[in-house]
Design an enzyme around this catalytic site. Sequence first.
Site, PDB file in Angstrom:
ATOM      1  CG  ASP A 132     -24.156   3.550  27.027  1.00 57.36           C
ATOM      2  OD1 ASP A 132     -24.468   2.685  26.182  1.00 57.36           O
ATOM      3  OD2 ASP A 132     -23.620   3.279  28.115  1.00 57.36           O
ATOM      4  CB  SER A 140     -22.939   8.344  27.898  1.00 55.40           C
ATOM      5  OG  SER A 140     -21.896   7.463  27.577  1.00 55.40           O
ATOM      6  CE  LYS A 175     -25.484   2.671  31.124  1.00 57.52           C
ATOM      7  NZ  LYS A 175     -24.773   1.398  31.389  1.00 57.52           N
TER       8      LYS A 175
HETATM    9  O1  C5P Z   1     -19.094   3.556  22.423  1.00 59.15           O
HETATM   10  P1  C5P Z   1     -18.228   3.687  23.620  1.00 59.15           P
HETATM   11  O2  C5P Z   1     -17.117   4.683  23.418  1.00 59.15           O
HETATM   12  O3  C5P Z   1     -18.972   3.964  24.868  1.00 59.15           O
HETATM   13  O4  C5P Z   1     -17.531   2.278  23.824  1.00 59.15           O
HETATM   14  C1  C5P Z   1     -16.400   2.092  24.640  1.00 59.15           C
HETATM   15  C2  C5P Z   1     -15.757   0.747  24.312  1.00 59.15           C
HETATM   16  O5  C5P Z   1     -16.604  -0.324  24.746  1.00 59.15           O
HETATM   17  C3  C5P Z   1     -15.544   0.500  22.832  1.00 59.15           C
HETATM   18  O6  C5P Z   1     -14.313   0.998  22.392  1.00 59.15           O
HETATM   19  C4  C5P Z   1     -15.593  -1.022  22.750  1.00 59.15           C
HETATM   20  O7  C5P Z   1     -14.367  -1.569  23.147  1.00 59.15           O
HETATM   21  C5  C5P Z   1     -16.610  -1.380  23.812  1.00 59.15           C
HETATM   22  N1  C5P Z   1     -17.972  -1.553  23.261  1.00 59.15           N
HETATM   23  C6  C5P Z   1     -18.273  -2.654  22.486  1.00 59.15           C
HETATM   24  N2  C5P Z   1     -19.525  -2.816  21.982  1.00 59.15           N
HETATM   25  C7  C5P Z   1     -20.496  -1.916  22.263  1.00 59.15           C
HETATM   26  C8  C5P Z   1     -20.227  -0.784  23.064  1.00 59.15           C
HETATM   27  C9  C5P Z   1     -18.946  -0.632  23.547  1.00 59.15           C
HETATM   28  O8  C5P Z   1     -17.397  -3.490  22.218  1.00 59.15           O
HETATM   29  N3  C5P Z   1     -21.717  -2.108  21.780  1.00 59.15           N
END
Ligand code: C5P
Length: 288
Positions: free
Chosen positions: A134, A101, A10
Amino acid sequence: MKLVAEAFAKVNRSLVVLGRRADGYHELDTVFQAVGLTDRLSFEESDALSLVVDDPSIPAGPENLVLRAARALAEAAATRPRAAIVLEKRIPSGGGLGGGSSDAAATLLGLSALWELELPLARLEEIGAALGSDVPYFLHGGTARGRGRGERVEPLPDLPPQGVVLVMPPFPVATPDVFRRLGAPAWEGPNAELPAPGAAPDRNDLEAAAEELFPALGAVREELARAGATQARLSGSGSTVFGLFPDLATAAEASRRLAGLPAGSAVRVVPTLTREECRSRSGPRRAE
Ligand code: C5P
């Protein structure tokens, strides 16, 4: 039985950061667009759970999102996780293209088919959201809006097909570093959101912070704009920078004019994918 599936990448056509939440995540309002760069996965019946990855830079251990997805799905369905999985990586990791993801989402769909589970989509979205913000988007594909952490997905009408130039620098970007650099104010609850779907602003609030950490990314964006991109943006937190063009031929021609990219960058010209194209690619099918 052996099933194969493709996991598509994406880009974020727009990404608005509304603020930092008490749980450490950031409240977002983003528009995802699927593009035709894909990893390939196969799922075969086996007595145990195993994963082989063709890219040595990707950890194939229990922390790999594919294995985490397999275990989470098995647990939700009260079954034992049994499958031999092979992952061929084409989407760079740390590239802002959602590769890990997407692999996780393709695994939820692939193993649901292999194990003949009938969990509703909403349950797969829940399992996916616990794996990464994601992941639920990749169960839908096409054009979609993501709110909350990005995990609350609302499909949008497919936009007309476009050609996309992806410039993938040789270095990954760690998402938490970019959010930290941004230093967003605390989120106070529902407030200004994006205008009506489809009228999303051409903006990525993570771009300036990522470009402060990696100035080369700003230069790539300017180069894509100079080559005629109707929109040149960072995808997610980077490191991929993408340019949109009216069609594939125009995108291919522009890609040949790019100069001064960071040494070792990979350049790919790919189409945008509709929701239906995503479904037919990522929907698991029997291997020949
Ligand atoms: O959810 P995911 O594991 O992909 O997120 C990775 C990191 O990106 C999180 O630990 C956070 O630090 C940051 N993040 C965030 N806000 C989001 C998505 C991700 O701060 N909406």
